[in-house]
Design an enzyme around this catalytic site. Structure first.
Site, PDB file in Angstrom:
ATOM      1  N   LYS A 161       0.847  -1.196   0.000  1.00  0.00           N
ATOM      2  CA  LYS A 161       0.000   0.000   0.000  1.00  0.00           C
ATOM      3  C   LYS A 161       0.880   1.243   0.000  1.00  0.00           C
ATOM      4  CE  LYS A 161      -3.889  -2.201   2.369  1.00  0.00           C
ATOM      5  NZ  LYS A 161      -4.810  -2.158   3.541  1.00  0.00           N
TER       6      LYS A 161
ATOM      7  N   MET B 160      -5.855  16.935   4.916  1.00  0.00           N
ATOM      8  CA  MET B 160      -6.587  17.152   6.158  1.00  0.00           C
ATOM      9  C   MET B 160      -5.880  18.184   7.031  1.00  0.00           C
ATOM     10  SD  MET B 160      -7.560  13.202   7.116  1.00  0.00           S
ATOM     11  CE  MET B 160      -5.891  12.606   6.840  1.00  0.00           C
TER      12      MET B 160
ATOM     13  N   ASP C  68     -31.222  25.370  34.093  1.00  0.00           N
ATOM     14  CA  ASP C  68     -31.660  23.977  33.972  1.00  0.00           C
ATOM     15  C   ASP C  68     -32.176  23.426  35.290  1.00  0.00           C
ATOM     16  OD1 ASP C  68     -31.775  21.300  32.651  1.00  0.00           O
ATOM     17  OD2 ASP C  68     -30.204  20.858  34.107  1.00  0.00           O
TER      18      ASP C  68
END
Length: 547
Positions: free
Chosen positions: A183, A217, A509
């Site tokens: 590869k 990337m 909350d």
């Protein structure tokens, strides 16, 4: 959720979770993904300086004492193997610069249940080491090669371009030794090597090579530019101009690569589309860094140390519990995929559609406010530092050239309550518990997670964070103050503002069951020190001025 995050990082305060992990669940995350593939970094050092990977001057390396020893690597890999890991890949840096790599591979070969011992390398020393590595137990190979042109190789690697011959010789040797397929990884970039695309394909005509194209990337300090990235669909269209019969074929399970081939060619082509079409749903990989940190995802910045508990005498069971918590905390999608799609660009069908700096501000586009005039404006004109002045794209500010200084910041916020909520907080009678204590804790956790919540914030080392939440019964207010201190290259005002905001939301909350008429207001920075310019808010800093 915030409390669970603290529990998952107990080793940071030298404590161990007592929860026992089920033997067959340790490496399975909350989305059902089973992780049988471990990437192991043997070293942080590299003998190349590839421009898409690291800055010109190199990266700051860890002290040797902070890196895993060979015995520690083998123990941790053995632990993973017992839980189902059957494939490991040794990486770096560049793994072949480690002098005792042959001995490490031999030790890994002796670990039962490991079927594949692979290596990713730049190939410079393969002709010297590959025969011995194969005898030691290496049975799979990836070689990074981004160009077949000598001059381009020199430009990309910032080394002598003539070294390309060594890499090509290493590929030929790998084929002769029977590695199948060999590869070859290539980061495809416009203006760099995109014009060699068909040359890469030709490499697979008579060689059993799987040439794999990786979308460019963003990593820390790698000068990522979306205009240089080649979406995989664009690469396929370009190849098909010369090879009209270029066709897909079946992928292996959990493969990161979309496989294609030219009929009749010995090798194949793969596309690793991390940016435009991620493969997160089938991800089976974990990464063990050279310093002993475990990353459940290559792109996540939060790392869990296995080195520290290992050296403090943690048992296998305790280490497995830490590993299990890290795996369970793995997100469904990697950070780059989410951030790219939601903040910087929207990627559809191989085309990049910008959605940054388009909001209208006083009749003008934000793009026009990004920077001063290109000539004669000077640096004193207002500008948005998180927006590229030329392209208008969102970006992180490069702080690599700044020096580390002690930086502090203080921010405030308040929550306006009704009489009922005020009374319940004063009497500590809210059903969810101690409102002020939980708000303080939530604020501290939020400060530490600011880089995860605010997309373009840097991850910084916080020396301390204090959050104070106090009740003003007479005026029905909760006053919140957050102070952060860091020794780093960038400031901590965002950490303080995030702490105040989340602490205020936590108050809301915990009290919303009795009242939804609460108002969160006056979230503001009071002061900051240690950067290019100190700041202190003008006027009265207390809340009465805002009432």
């Amino acid at each position: 959720m915030l409390l669970r995050t603290i529990c998952k990082n107990k080793w940071s305060v030298k404590s161990i979770s007592t929860k026992k992990s089920s033997f067959n669940e340790v490496l399975t995350d909350t989305f059902g993904r089973k992780h049988n593939y471990l990437r192991v970094s043997l070293t942080e050092r590299c003998n190349l300086r590839c421009e898409y990977c690291m800055p010109l001057k190199g990266a700051k390396l860890s002290e040797q004492s902070k890196l895993l020893s060979n015995n520690e690597i083998v123990r941790l890999v053995s632990l993973f193997a017992k839980q189902g890991v059957d494939k490991i890949r040794i990486t770096g840096g560049e793994p072949t610069v480690k002098k005792d790599i042959i001995q490490i591979v031999e030790s890994l070969r002796d670990i039962r249940k490991l079927k594949t011992i692979a290596m990713t390398t730049n190939g410079l020393t393969l002709t010297k080491h590959l025969v011995d590595l194969q005898r030691a137990g290496l049975n799979a190979l990836n070689i990074s090669l981004d160009t077949l042109q000598q001059n381009t190789y020199g430009n990309i690697t910032r080394r002598d371009g003539r070294l390309l011959k060594r890499v090509l010789a290493g590929i030929d040797l790998a084929l002769q030794l029977g590695f199948s397929p060999v590869k070859v990884n290539c980061v495809l970039m416009k203006g760099i090597n995109f014009d060699e695309l068909c040359d890469f394909v030709e490499m697979t005509r008579d060689r059993k090579i799987n040439y794999r194209f990786i979308e460019f990337m963003p990593f820390s300090m790698n000068d990522w530019d979306e205009k240089r990235m080649v979406p995989y669909k664009e690469a396929i269209r370009e190849i098909m101009k010369s090879y009209p019969n270029f066709e897909p074929f079946d992928n292996e399970p959990n493969s990161t690569s979309k496989m294609y081939r030219v009929p009749g060619f010995a090798g194949s082509i793969g596309f690793i589309s991390s940016m435009t079409d991620d493969y997160c749903d089938s991800c089976n990989r974990l990464r063990l860094m050279a310093d002993g940190n475990l990353k459940a995802c290559l792109f996540q910045n939060n790392e869990i140390s296995l080195r520290d508990p290992l050296r403090q005498g943690a048992s296998d069971e305790e280490l497995l519990d830490i590993i299990s918590n890290a795996v369970k905390d793995k997100k469904r999608k990697h950070a780059v995929a989410e951030r790219t799609k939601s903040v910087v660009t929207v990627i559809r069908g191989g085309r990049l559609a910008r959605n940054v700096c388009k909001a209208s501000i006083s009749g003008h586009h934000a793009r026009n406010m990004c920077t001063g005039s290109g000539s004669g404006g000077g640096d004193d004109q207002p500008r948005l530092t998180h927006v590229d002045g030329r392209s208008g794209d969102a970006r992180m500010v490069d702080v690599s050239g700044k020096r580390e200084t002690r930086r502090t910041a203080t921010a405030v916020a308040q929550v306006r309550l009704d009489a009922t909520a005020t009374r319940l907080i004063a009497e500590d009678a809210c059903k969810k518990g101690d409102v002020l204590s939980v708000a303080r804790l939530a604020g501290i956790c939020a400060a530490k997670a600011t880089w995860q919540l605010i997309p373009l914030c840097h991850q910084i080392r916080l020396d301390s964070v204090t959050v104070d939440a106090r009740l003003d019964e007479r005026r029905c207010r909760v006053h919140i103050t957050a102070t952060a201190v860091s020794t780093d290259r960038t400031g901590v005002e965002m950490e303080c503002l995030t702490a105040c905001s989340v602490a205020a939301l936590t108050v809301y909350d915990m009290c919303k069951a009795v009242s939804r008429d609460m108002v969160i207001e006056h979230v503001k920075l009071l002061s900051k020190t240690g950067g290019k310019a100190d700041y202190r808010a003008k006027g009265n800093d207390n809340y009465s001025a805002n009432d």
